[in-house]
Write a protein that holds these residues in place. Structure first.
Motif, PDB file in Angstrom:
ATOM      1  N   ARG A 126     -59.758  -1.134   8.281  1.00  0.00           N
ATOM      2  CA  ARG A 126     -58.745  -0.982   7.232  1.00  0.00           C
ATOM      3  C   ARG A 126     -58.022  -2.297   6.951  1.00  0.00           C
ATOM      4  N   LEU A 128     -54.885  -3.758   3.988  1.00  0.00           N
ATOM      5  CA  LEU A 128     -54.023  -3.462   2.835  1.00  0.00           C
ATOM      6  C   LEU A 128     -54.642  -3.969   1.533  1.00  0.00           C
ATOM      7  N   TRP A 129     -55.542  -4.926   1.656  1.00  0.00           N
ATOM      8  CA  TRP A 129     -56.161  -5.505   0.464  1.00  0.00           C
ATOM      9  C   TRP A 129     -57.458  -4.800   0.093  1.00  0.00           C
ATOM     10  N   HIS A 152     -58.515 -12.285   1.429  1.00  0.00           N
ATOM     11  CA  HIS A 152     -57.117 -12.476   1.031  1.00  0.00           C
ATOM     12  C   HIS A 152     -56.202 -12.712   2.219  1.00  0.00           C
ATOM     13  N   VAL A 153     -56.570 -12.176   3.374  1.00  0.00           N
ATOM     14  CA  VAL A 153     -55.674 -12.326   4.518  1.00  0.00           C
ATOM     15  C   VAL A 153     -55.862 -13.665   5.215  1.00  0.00           C
ATOM     16  N   PRO A 155     -56.981 -16.828   3.626  1.00  0.00           N
ATOM     17  CA  PRO A 155     -57.443 -17.526   2.424  1.00  0.00           C
ATOM     18  C   PRO A 155     -58.349 -18.694   2.793  1.00  0.00           C
ATOM     19  N   LEU A 241     -50.722   0.349  14.045  1.00  0.00           N
ATOM     20  CA  LEU A 241     -50.574  -1.053  13.636  1.00  0.00           C
ATOM     21  C   LEU A 241     -50.869  -1.951  14.827  1.00  0.00           C
ATOM     22  N   THR A 304     -52.648 -10.392   8.159  1.00  0.00           N
ATOM     23  CA  THR A 304     -51.765  -9.659   7.227  1.00  0.00           C
ATOM     24  C   THR A 304     -52.477  -8.467   6.586  1.00  0.00           C
ATOM     25  N   SER A 306     -51.750  -5.364   7.206  1.00  0.00           N
ATOM     26  CA  SER A 306     -50.890  -4.185   7.117  1.00  0.00           C
ATOM     27  C   SER A 306     -49.459  -4.612   6.841  1.00  0.00           C
ATOM     28  N   ALA A 307     -48.578  -3.614   6.742  1.00  0.00           N
ATOM     29  CA  ALA A 307     -47.204  -3.885   6.312  1.00  0.00           C
ATOM     30  C   ALA A 307     -46.430  -4.744   7.311  1.00  0.00           C
ATOM     31  N   LEU A 308     -46.579  -4.477   8.597  1.00  0.00           N
ATOM     32  CA  LEU A 308     -45.840  -5.274   9.565  1.00  0.00           C
ATOM     33  C   LEU A 308     -46.513  -6.633   9.752  1.00  0.00           C
ATOM     34  N   THR A 309     -45.716  -7.632  10.062  1.00  0.00           N
ATOM     35  CA  THR A 309     -46.274  -8.991  10.144  1.00  0.00           C
ATOM     36  C   THR A 309     -47.188  -9.139  11.359  1.00  0.00           C
ATOM     37  N   PRO A 310     -48.180 -10.032  11.253  1.00  0.00           N
ATOM     38  CA  PRO A 310     -49.086 -10.268  12.381  1.00  0.00           C
ATOM     39  C   PRO A 310     -48.338 -10.688  13.639  1.00  0.00           C
ATOM     40  N   GLU A 311     -47.344 -11.519  13.494  1.00  0.00           N
ATOM     41  CA  GLU A 311     -46.602 -11.993  14.669  1.00  0.00           C
ATOM     42  C   GLU A 311     -45.939 -10.830  15.396  1.00  0.00           C
ATOM     43  N   TYR A 312     -45.411  -9.911  14.616  1.00  0.00           N
ATOM     44  CA  TYR A 312     -44.757  -8.767  15.245  1.00  0.00           C
ATOM     45  C   TYR A 312     -45.772  -7.895  15.971  1.00  0.00           C
TER      46      TYR A 312
ATOM     47  N   MET B 740     -48.191  -3.787  -2.893  1.00  0.00           N
ATOM     48  CA  MET B 740     -49.167  -3.707  -1.804  1.00  0.00           C
ATOM     49  C   MET B 740     -49.285  -2.295  -1.231  1.00  0.00           C
ATOM     50  N   GLU B 809     -39.591  -4.980  12.996  1.00  0.00           N
ATOM     51  CA  GLU B 809     -39.753  -6.441  13.053  1.00  0.00           C
ATOM     52  C   GLU B 809     -38.437  -7.139  12.720  1.00  0.00           C
ATOM     53  N   ASP B 825     -42.169 -16.022  14.208  1.00  0.00           N
ATOM     54  CA  ASP B 825     -41.919 -15.690  12.801  1.00  0.00           C
ATOM     55  C   ASP B 825     -42.320 -14.240  12.548  1.00  0.00           C
ATOM     56  N   LEU B 826     -41.389 -13.355  12.852  1.00  0.00           N
ATOM     57  CA  LEU B 826     -41.685 -11.930  12.738  1.00  0.00           C
ATOM     58  C   LEU B 826     -41.475 -11.410  11.327  1.00  0.00           C
ATOM     59  N   HIS B 841     -45.226 -10.407   0.736  1.00  0.00           N
ATOM     60  CA  HIS B 841     -46.248 -10.097   1.738  1.00  0.00           C
ATOM     61  C   HIS B 841     -47.108 -11.339   1.992  1.00  0.00           C
ATOM     62  N   GLY B 843     -50.620 -13.567   3.125  1.00  0.00           N
ATOM     63  CA  GLY B 843     -51.956 -13.608   2.533  1.00  0.00           C
ATOM     64  C   GLY B 843     -51.917 -14.248   1.161  1.00  0.00           C
ATOM     65  N   ALA B 844     -53.028 -14.180   0.454  1.00  0.00           N
ATOM     66  CA  ALA B 844     -53.105 -14.806  -0.862  1.00  0.00           C
ATOM     67  C   ALA B 844     -53.764 -13.851  -1.831  1.00  0.00           C
TER      68      ALA B 844
END
Lengths: 331, 866
Positions: A126, A128-129, A152-153, A155, A241, A304, A306-312, B740, B809, B825-826, B841, B843-844
């Motif tokens: 899955r 988001l794009w 897209h995630v 680039p 997630l 990226t 999904s909605a939550l950031t990768p770092e999180y 998104m 987050e 960087d959360l 969001h 990405g690109a």
């Protein structure tokens, strides 16, 4: 959103199913037959025109694929067994608690009544794009996973990073599960960990003419303590997630064997390499759990999708792994 | 004075409850007509582009396609506000957001229509697009609408009192930027419209248009259809079937409503369009993401000396209700607390995103989040209890606020006291275990706008009542039942006034051919305005019945009591055998008459054969001479015989003294009455994950009088729940104007698992002008929930979040920053405790290389080719 037109095939035996698969696929290419069981993954995707197969093979009438059975080597779960059945199986709860716990977290009760263990193992990756309508994807630009050639995630990247987002495979990896696959050429067995490729697009090794029949849990994993921890925003419905499964056995308070697997943070569910070695023979304490958490976080490669950031999400792999290890060890 | 009501104030099941729960009720998408076609809309894939050419030939040739409508079929502009006629049903020259409406295919079935959309050829010339309001405001060229310089839809600059002096007098001043991200209504029912044009059987020309639609505003829809289709309103009938939730998302004309009518006219066949969930997100009209720069000054005792707010709303590509939204944001700084000096600068900005509009708590919610959070900060700084600082800033009604809002009933003090008491605030606040906290916040809302959108002296609500010889009471109201209980409220008021059982009352609602004008279900106006109109209509009818009954009963009109399906002479009520006593009504306590009772009554009055015998019954009564009691039916028959017919009408227009000041923009904010709310939320925060759990919310709401307590409680619980969604999980995620998460899987309204216990507490301030003292109860509670949770998080772990929603987050980022933990960087570079801009969001969006053949329109490729 309407479903694309297709012809529904409804075999009653595995033999009939694989012969239908063998017949259909030669000429269909992109429009290859899709297999439907619970439909919770495939149907929304077909509405979004992610799949426009000429044939849909409905395997729900194949009774051979149903149910949970104890065998000499361990326990077999038919691919059509619903996640609700897995969740409520006393046998599994007793011997493989990490699996029942993971099953219990999938989506929502209604979806678990429909969704099957086989479908969960085969769940499409899955992103988001990607999990968007045709109109949306046209607007955004098609990606590697569907109709396009870029990502897209990441680039500039040429690899698909769609995240494998099923819950139970992480638990199954910890249990050293194997799967049995049928085709017109016969049956083959493979360890589950070799089933996934690590690529987001062609994420599993299942040929178009093959059908997943069952998953086998070895006797050697029975009785492992286990915990599954899932990151999601809502307490129900959501895909993971980030997910962590931990299974271990103990003798005299020390860990004898342990396996840790992650899901939803890579294009495949992955066993955390080195975790077993770190844990073996030890008594779990805060510091060791922390070290395992760090190791797991390094294994995770969320992007990226999904909605939550990768770092999180990566940070949560660290926290959840630590907590899961402590919970299993102290339980 | 407590009045003894028989139906008002009782816990009554909604009059349409069984139809909805059994599935028998019909929503628009359940309807079909012979020969009906399915309409599907082609949406723009680009955020901002000129349409150079549109060719529908290939689509029209597809088997099963009846017609393809484009902008030129009905190019007139419209918009919900007279100042904002900037929309077209289908684009003519430009598209302004991804999802803008380009063409509509009407076909025999949905799959064919979907296929035909792929065959419409549109050539676009891409234009620079604006996604961030602060950047959009700097634009000089390529404006979204040519007549809106700097893409500013509207800006207002209000000064009340002397804010500079107020800040100079303050002992403490807090100043910060708050950001509330964008949310949408997420009503369960997606928008749906069925339009059918009668073809005149003599001339063969198109005749009357009937539109069934999921709308909160049937009258406005009729009006806009008339404008766009160039048909007289009298030739258009709008019918509202059951509506599965509105929350503001159906409170204006949504493109599909007009497009369906255009397609029906073009195909000369009924056409139904039902939005997909993604299309609902594009139609949107939700709460704009908002920047609030807020400054508050207080004295050492907590008294507010001045407030200054600069509000920027990212309004999307069209005006919609935008001008009203930005005005509400400023106006409703007043009327909750006593604020002597206010400066307000509001900017409603256009961007290339779906249009924002009205959403539950319209305009007030995001500013209230900022205000109540900042008040909490100041309370902490002053070491004043946050409940006490609110009590120190109460209004002294009846009064008119500095910005011209008239406040009469004011239950806020009691609301605060009740939640403080029920939550154990005084002994628990600040004393809970680590990670657990309590927060308090207040809010308020209008009971309908005192000035309607279309400035005129037209009543805002009119209600007709007709009673015939069968004793059935039919109430005709234009008010739109959207699940909030409008029909039930109407029936209750009519039954209470007429003293008849609820089961006698049939409500015919929201059908423009049958029902008098009501401007619709929005701004929480229906109970107050349509309720008052119903009350007046019922009183007029009652007066007529009383005249006839008094004559029959040989007593004065004033001596009559209408109650329990009968008319009594109050003077001799206790004498006379066989008269059902008032104290023992036959109906159950929910106000319905029991079937057994009507049988008993029939035998008492000697009526066994039903209505046919009424004439002779009448005769008998006449012979018997004066009575102390008449059944409702007898009284009705007497009245019809006496007057010739029995009908009444009532209307409501807000009183002039409630309509606000004279300055520019003064029209928005005034209301005949305001509801008040205070809430305490109890949360725990997981300090390792940032996850917030709301355990309980105590929510007190002053609704004037609870006409139906169970319904009021439902509205309070729903408001808290929706507010919690905006506080914790709901957020429209954007990337270069592309949404998104246009679906209910990724747009996360709370599930039952994380729904807290909500304790609704009804406070009744008995408004002098509301029907039986009632005010609104559906919106006012929402705004308090968000800051109550924010303040509870602060109490639990000491972080002040200034960006909503408080996703794990964001919470974790703030917690880590407080602990000086290693920087991660959360949150895409935005500090949730001091946000500067909206987050995009990761990405690109666009390819930077070659794409497949059918994606030739990628702008990166176009530059490459050029």
């Amino acid at each position: 959103m309407s479903l694309p037109q297709f012809k529904l095939l409804r075999p009653r035996t595995v033999e009939e199913a694989v012969s239908l698969l063998a017949k259909q696929n030669a000429s269909e290419g992109l429009r290859a037959t899709r297999i439907v069981a619970g439909g919770t993954d495939l149907i929304p995707s077909m509405q979004q025109k992610l799949f426009e197969p000429q044939h849909v093979l409905d395997i729900r009438r194949i009774s051979q694929l149903q149910g949970i059975r104890q065998t000499e080597e361990g326990t077999e779960i038919g691919a059509l067994t619903t996640l609700t059945e897995v969740e409520h199986s006393d046998l599994l709860q007793k011997n493989y608690p990490v699996l029942t716990e993971a099953a219990r977290t999938v989506a929502s009760p209604i979806l678990r009544n429909m969704g099957t263990i086989g479908g969960n193992i085969c769940l499409d990756t899955r992103c988001l794009w990607y999990n968007q309508s045709l109109t949306w994807r046209k607007s955004c630009g098609f990606c590697i996973k569907k109709d396009g050639d870029l990502c897209h995630v990441a680039p500039g990247g040429t690899k698909c990073w769609a995240a494998f987002s099923a819950d139970t495979p992480a638990a199954l990896l910890c249990l050293n599960a194997e799967i049995e696959i049928a085709s017109s050429a016969g049956f083959r067995r493979t360890p589950l960990r070799e089933f996934y490729t690590g690529l987001g697009d062609s994420y599993r090794k299942l040929a178009p003419n093959e059908l997943l029949m069952r998953v086998i849990l070895p006797r050697s994993s029975a009785g492992y303590r286990g915990v599954y921890r899932k990151l999601r925003i809502r307490g129900s419905i959501d895909y993971p997630l980030a997910g962590v499964a931990v299974a271990l056995s103990r003798s005299n308070g020390n860990v004898s064997e342990a396996r840790i697997a992650l899901t939803a943070v890579n294009p495949a569910p992955v066993l955390v390499k080195g975790a077993s070695e770190l844990l073996a023979g030890k008594i779990v304490d805060e510091e060791l759990a922390e070290a395992i958490g760090d190791l797991a976080a390094r294994t995770a490669k969320p992007l990226t999708t999904s909605a939550l950031t990768p770092e999180y999400r990566r940070e949560m792999i660290r926290v959840f792994t630590k907590r899961a290890v402590l919970a299993v060890a102290s339980g | 004075m407590t009045k003894d009501f028989s139906i008002i104030g009782k816990r009554i099941a909604m009059v349409d409850a069984a139809g909805k729960t059994s599935g028998a009720g019909k929503y628009t998408d359940d309807l079909s007509l012979p020969g009906m076609l399915v309409g599907k809309i082609l949406h723009s894939p680009y955020p901002h582009a000129r349409m150079k050419r549109i060719d529908t030939t290939r689509a029209e040739k597809l088997d099963g396609v009846v017609a393809v409508a484009t902008g030129k079929d009905a190019p007139n502009t419209y918009g919900i506000l007279p100042v904002g006629h900037d929309e077209r049903a289908l684009a003519v020259d430009k598209v302004r957001y991804v999802g803008d409406n380009v063409a509509c295919v009407a076909a025999l079935d949905e799959a064919t229509a979907d296929r035909a959309l792929e065959l419409i050829d549109v050539e676009y010339e891409l234009l620079p697009a604006y996604f961030d309001p602060e950047k959009a405001m700097k634009a000089e060229t390529d404006l979204i609408h040519d007549n809106k310089p700097h893409n500013i839809e509207k800006d207002y600059h209000h000064v009340f009192g002397d804010p500079e002096k107020g800040f100079a007098e303050a002992d403490h001043v807090a100043e910060a930027r708050f950001i509330a991200n964008e949310v949408t209504h997420a009503a369960m029912e997606p928008h749906s419209t069925l339009a059918a044009l009668e073809i005149d059987s003599q001339t063969g020309k198109p005749g009357r248009l009937t539109v069934w639609s999921s709308t909160q505003v049937p009258y406005y829809l009729q009006h806009k259809l008339s404008l766009v289709l160039e048909m007289p309103m009298s030739q258009i009938r709008v019918i509202k079937p059951l509506v599965g939730g509105g929350f503001g998302g159906k409170s204006e004309v949504i493109p599909l409503e007009i497009i369906a009518a255009i397609a029906a006219r073009k195909t000369r066949a009924p056409v139904k369009i039902t939005y997909t969930r993604e299309e609902v997100f594009w139609a949107h009209r939700g709460r704009p993401r908002t920047i609030i720069d807020l400054k508050t000054g207080v004295k050492n005792d907590g008294r507010i000396t001045a407030v200054k707010a600069r509000v920027v709303q990212d309004g999307g590509a069209y005006c919609s209700y935008g001008v009203v939204t930005i005005l509400y944001s400023g106006a409703l700084l007043g009327a909750l607390y006593d604020i002597p000096n206010i400066q307000y600068d509001g900017y409603r900005v256009l961007t290339n995103k779906p249009a924002c509009g009205a959403m539950r708590g319209h305009g007030t919610v995001n500013v209230r989040f900022a205000f109540e959070s900042q008040l909490d900060e100041l309370a902490a700084k002053l070491e004043v209890d946050p409940a006490v600082i609110r009590r120190r800033n109460l209004l002294q009604p009846p009064c008119v606020t500095i910005n011209g809002l008239r406040v009469q009933s004011y239950g806020l003090p009691e609301c605060i006291d009740r939640v403080v008491e029920r939550s154990g605030w005084k002994h628990r606040k600040g004393k809970l275990t680590r990670g657990r906290g309590l927060g308090i916040a207040c809010s308020h809302y209008v009971s309908g706008a005192a000035n309607s959108i279309i400035r005129s002296d037209m009543p805002h609500s009119t209600v007709n009542i007709k009673i015939d010889r069968d004793g059935g009471v039919v109430v005709y109201t234009g008010a739109a039942e959207i699940g909030q209980g409008s029909d039930t409220m109407t029936a209750q008021i009519a039954a209470e006034v007429l003293g008849c059982s609820l089961s006698r009352v049939k409500v015919v609602a929201a059908d423009t051919d049958l029902t008098p004008i009501d401007i619709g279900s929005y701004s929480s106006r229906v109970t107050f305005m349509a309720g008052n109109a119903t009350l007046r209509a019922a009183e007029e009818v009652k007066k007529q019945i009383a005249l006839a009954a008094a004559k029959k009963m040989n007593c004065a009109v004033e001596e009559l009591v209408f109650r329990d399906d009968g008319v009594f002479n109050s003077k001799s009520i206790n004498v006379g055998a066989g008269v059902p006593p008032v104290q023992a009504p036959g109906g159950d306590e929910r106000g319905r008459s029991s079937p057994h009772r009507s049988q008993d009554q029939a035998s008492v009055s000697g009526r066994v054969e039903g209505q046919i015998l009424r004439g002779s019954l009448q005769q008998q009564r006449n012979e018997e001479g004066p009575k102390d009691f008449m059944t409702f039916e007898e009284a009705v028959v007497a009245a019809i015989d006496f007057h010739g017919a029995l009908a009444g009408t009532g209307s409501y227009a807000p009183p002039p003294e409630a309509r606000g000041g004279k300055f520019k923009g003064a029209g928005v904010g005034p209301s005949p009455a305001y509801s008040y709310s205070a809430q305490v939320a109890e949360v725990t925060v997981d300090e390792d994950t940032g996850e917030v759990i709301v355990h309980k919310v105590w929510a007190a709401h002053d609704c004037g009088r609870a006409l139906n307590p169970v319904s009021v409680e439902g509205q309070i619980i729903g408001s808290v729940w929706m507010g919690m969604g905006q506080a914790l999980t709901e957020e429209m995620v954007w990337k270069d104007g592309l949404l998104m998460n246009p679906g209910l899987l990724e747009y996360r309204s709370p599930s039952s698992v994380e729904s807290p216990e909500v304790e609704p507490i009804i406070v009744e301030s008995i408004d002098p002008e509301g029907p039986f003292g009632a005010k609104e109860c559906s919106e006012g509670s929402l705004a308090a929930t968000i800051p109550a949770i924010a303040n509870a998080i602060y109490d639990a772990v000491g972080i002040r979040l200034r960006e909503a929603p408080f996703t794990p987050e964001r919470v974790l980022a703030a917690l880590r920053a407080k602990k000086n933990a290693k920087l991660l960087d959360l949150t895409e570079g935005i500090d949730p405790t001091a946000p500067e801009r909206f987050r995009e969001h990761g990405g690109a969006l666009w390819f930077k290389g070659k794409g497949p053949e059918r994606h030739a329109s990628d702008p990166a490729r176009r530059t490459e080719q050029a």
